[in-house]
Motif scaffolding. Sequence first.
Motif, short mmCIF file in Angstrom:
data_model
loop_
_atom_site.label_atom_id
_atom_site.label_comp_id
_atom_site.label_asym_id
_atom_site.label_seq_id
_atom_site.Cartn_x
_atom_site.Cartn_y
_atom_site.Cartn_z
N LEU A 253 0.52 -1.28 -0.44
CA LEU A 253 -0.05 -0.01 -0.02
C LEU A 253 1.20 1.24 -0.38
O LEU A 253 2.10 1.45 0.69
CB LEU A 253 -0.98 0.03 1.16
CG LEU A 253 -1.77 -1.06 1.10
CD1 LEU A 253 -3.33 -1.07 3.30
CD2 LEU A 253 -2.65 -0.81 0.49
N GLN B 260 -14.69 1.77 9.03
CA GLN B 260 -15.92 1.53 7.56
C GLN B 260 -16.20 0.52 7.26
O GLN B 260 -15.76 -0.16 7.32
CB GLN B 260 -14.65 2.60 6.57
CG GLN B 260 -13.88 4.03 7.58
CD GLN B 260 -14.09 4.41 6.49
OE1 GLN B 260 -14.19 5.63 5.77
NE2 GLN B 260 -12.79 5.19 5.89
N LYS C 131 -12.12 -5.36 -1.52
CA LYS C 131 -10.12 -5.12 -1.10
C LYS C 131 -10.26 -3.21 -1.55
O LYS C 131 -9.18 -3.16 -1.08
CB LYS C 131 -9.36 -6.10 -1.79
CG LYS C 131 -9.85 -7.42 -0.88
CD LYS C 131 -8.29 -8.62 -1.66
CE LYS C 131 -9.02 -9.61 -0.20
NZ LYS C 131 -7.58 -10.88 -0.97
N PRO C 132 -10.50 -2.82 -2.87
CA PRO C 132 -9.77 -1.25 -3.30
C PRO C 132 -10.84 -0.80 -1.89
O PRO C 132 -9.60 0.82 -1.49
CB PRO C 132 -10.92 -1.18 -4.87
CG PRO C 132 -10.80 -2.96 -5.15
CD PRO C 132 -11.51 -3.67 -3.74
N SER C 133 -11.48 -0.98 -1.42
CA SER C 133 -11.98 -0.26 -0.62
C SER C 133 -11.64 0.15 0.83
O SER C 133 -11.40 1.04 1.48
CB SER C 133 -13.45 -0.20 -0.31
OG SER C 133 -14.73 -0.28 -1.22
N HIS D 208 -8.44 -1.27 1.18
CA HIS D 208 -6.77 -0.11 0.93
C HIS D 208 -7.51 1.41 1.61
O HIS D 208 -6.46 1.98 1.84
CB HIS D 208 -6.82 -0.76 -1.14
CG HIS D 208 -5.89 -1.90 -0.65
ND1 HIS D 208 -5.59 -2.69 -1.78
CD2 HIS D 208 -6.21 -2.79 0.62
CE1 HIS D 208 -5.63 -4.21 -1.53
NE2 HIS D 208 -5.17 -4.15 0.03
N GLU D 209 -8.42 1.73 1.15
CA GLU D 209 -8.84 3.11 0.32
C GLU D 209 -8.70 3.36 2.02
O GLU D 209 -8.17 4.44 2.22
CB GLU D 209 -9.67 3.12 -0.03
CG GLU D 209 -10.45 4.88 0.65
CD GLU D 209 -11.14 5.26 -1.06
OE1 GLU D 209 -11.85 6.34 -0.12
OE2 GLU D 209 -11.72 4.41 -1.36
N PHE D 210 -9.63 3.00 2.91
CA PHE D 210 -10.15 3.39 4.56
C PHE D 210 -8.60 3.15 4.94
O PHE D 210 -8.29 3.55 6.00
CB PHE D 210 -11.01 1.72 5.48
CG PHE D 210 -12.34 1.61 3.99
CD1 PHE D 210 -12.48 2.89 3.57
CD2 PHE D 210 -12.52 1.01 4.32
CE1 PHE D 210 -13.87 2.96 3.24
CE2 PHE D 210 -14.15 0.82 4.01
CZ PHE D 210 -14.07 2.50 3.16
N VAL E 33 -5.10 3.03 4.28
CA VAL E 33 -4.82 4.67 3.81
C VAL E 33 -5.16 5.71 4.54
O VAL E 33 -4.24 6.70 5.06
CB VAL E 33 -4.44 4.99 2.56
CG1 VAL E 33 -4.15 6.62 1.91
CG2 VAL E 33 -3.79 3.65 1.13
N GLN E 34 -5.98 5.58 4.27
CA GLN E 34 -6.69 6.78 5.49
C GLN E 34 -6.78 6.50 7.03
O GLN E 34 -6.33 7.71 7.50
CB GLN E 34 -8.25 6.46 5.18
CG GLN E 34 -9.21 7.52 3.62
CD GLN E 34 -10.19 7.27 4.01
OE1 GLN E 34 -10.94 7.34 5.05
NE2 GLN E 34 -10.89 7.27 2.88
#
Length: 485
Positions: A15, A116, A166-168, A170-172, A174-175
């Motif tokens: 990531l 989330q 998984k895309p979501s 990974h976004e969560f 990073v945040q």
Amino acid sequence: MNKYIVVNKPENWNLPLENVKVISARDYLTNPEFSRLKKARIFNLCKDYSYQSKGYYVSLLAEARGHLAIPTVRNLVDLREPILVKIVSDEFDDLIQKSLKGIKSTEFTLSIYFGQNVAQKYKELSAMFHRHFQIPFLRVKFSYTNKWNLKSIKALSEIEIPEEHKPSMHEFAVQYFAKKRYDTPKSESYEYDLAILVQDHDPAPPSNPKALKKFAEIAEKMNFYVEFISPKDLSRLPAFDALFIRQSTEVNNEAYAFARKAQQEDIAIIDYPDAILKCCNKVFMAEALENAGIPTPKTIIVHKENRNTVIEKTGLPLVLKSPDSTFSFGVKKASTVEEYEKLVGEMLKKSELVIAQEYTPSDYDWRIGILDDKPIFACRYYMAKGHWQIYNWDAKKKDDRDGNADVMAIEEVPKKIMNAALKSAKLMGKGLYGIDLKEVNGKPLVIEINDNPNIDFGVEDRHYGDKIYTEVLMALKNRIEKKTE
């Protein structure tokens, strides 16, 4: 502060994260570099958090090393305790009903990644569960009858996350890793109500019947209403102002659930759930004592990679301890290489880590009782007849199961023994502790720190009498009154 993500397979975590290093659980547990590290935040994303697994020990050793762990050991234990999960369900029932109101089916699964969900409409509900349990990946299941009911809460491993999520996720992630802060009726004739938790047929009760009677008598003189409660009385606990635990404590028994519930209800306690978690695991204790520079017998945390090099460091005989051994249960002596291989093999089948300790024979062990950083009694426990420990549970005669004890004034304890005991107790925070030490060649060696130590009529109270009972009860009273100031 250094940030580390601890996972089973670092190669799966590619990531775009700044100032965060991904390492393996095995490295964190066994590489000395991490035990020496100061000021670190550990994000434990292991695939398994079950008791004595790698994931469990990552959080446990993080706390022993003074690192900030997410999740904490307490979070992991809370998740496994059905009663505590039900408390969360009851407390947030309105939010659950409001959030799931529009769902037509009778079953619903909520997947939570770093607080989330992929659907924004479950944002508040997801944040609530994450805030309470602090587990990175959660799966919460609900069922509907006349209303929505919480069915189960489970920690997820990364491999259980659906590909489409998984895309979501990974976004969560990073945040999440970019953040700088991370969250975690009475009788009229008495002033306060006190519950004393005891258990029938306790194999090693911390107070004998005469001591329990003494606690009750003195408590009533101090204006406490006293009731002895049993493990089946957890639902009644909120009716009391204070809880005194007098049954054997382990992470997996009712005592922890009572302590945790009391903490959640803001009830005065002896002892705190954190004390149970820390003192009931010898791995935590070994690392914490070493990091604090407190002298102990030569101690090695044993795992599968270093098991063949232990004897050259400790010598023979050596003592092997299960991480959660109490009252000499789960403590074995190996006098030969063959005995060591057999015992350590059996122990490593049950736990990722065990303790090996240099054998330090002595005629007696010191026990210093410490309450909220103040010594309240001092004993010398002699070894059980014909045995190398103060307890011999295999003795045929009941009278031979433990040795005699000397009890003395605090002032008579050698200063170096007392200083080591006080320093050790401070590692665990406020509470009631029994510090076990040996004196070898004039040097104090701390053997272990016990939460919930024995206070038996005719033994620990032999010198100070009622004063010991009064000091414990006064500590509970002070806890209650501090909350009401």
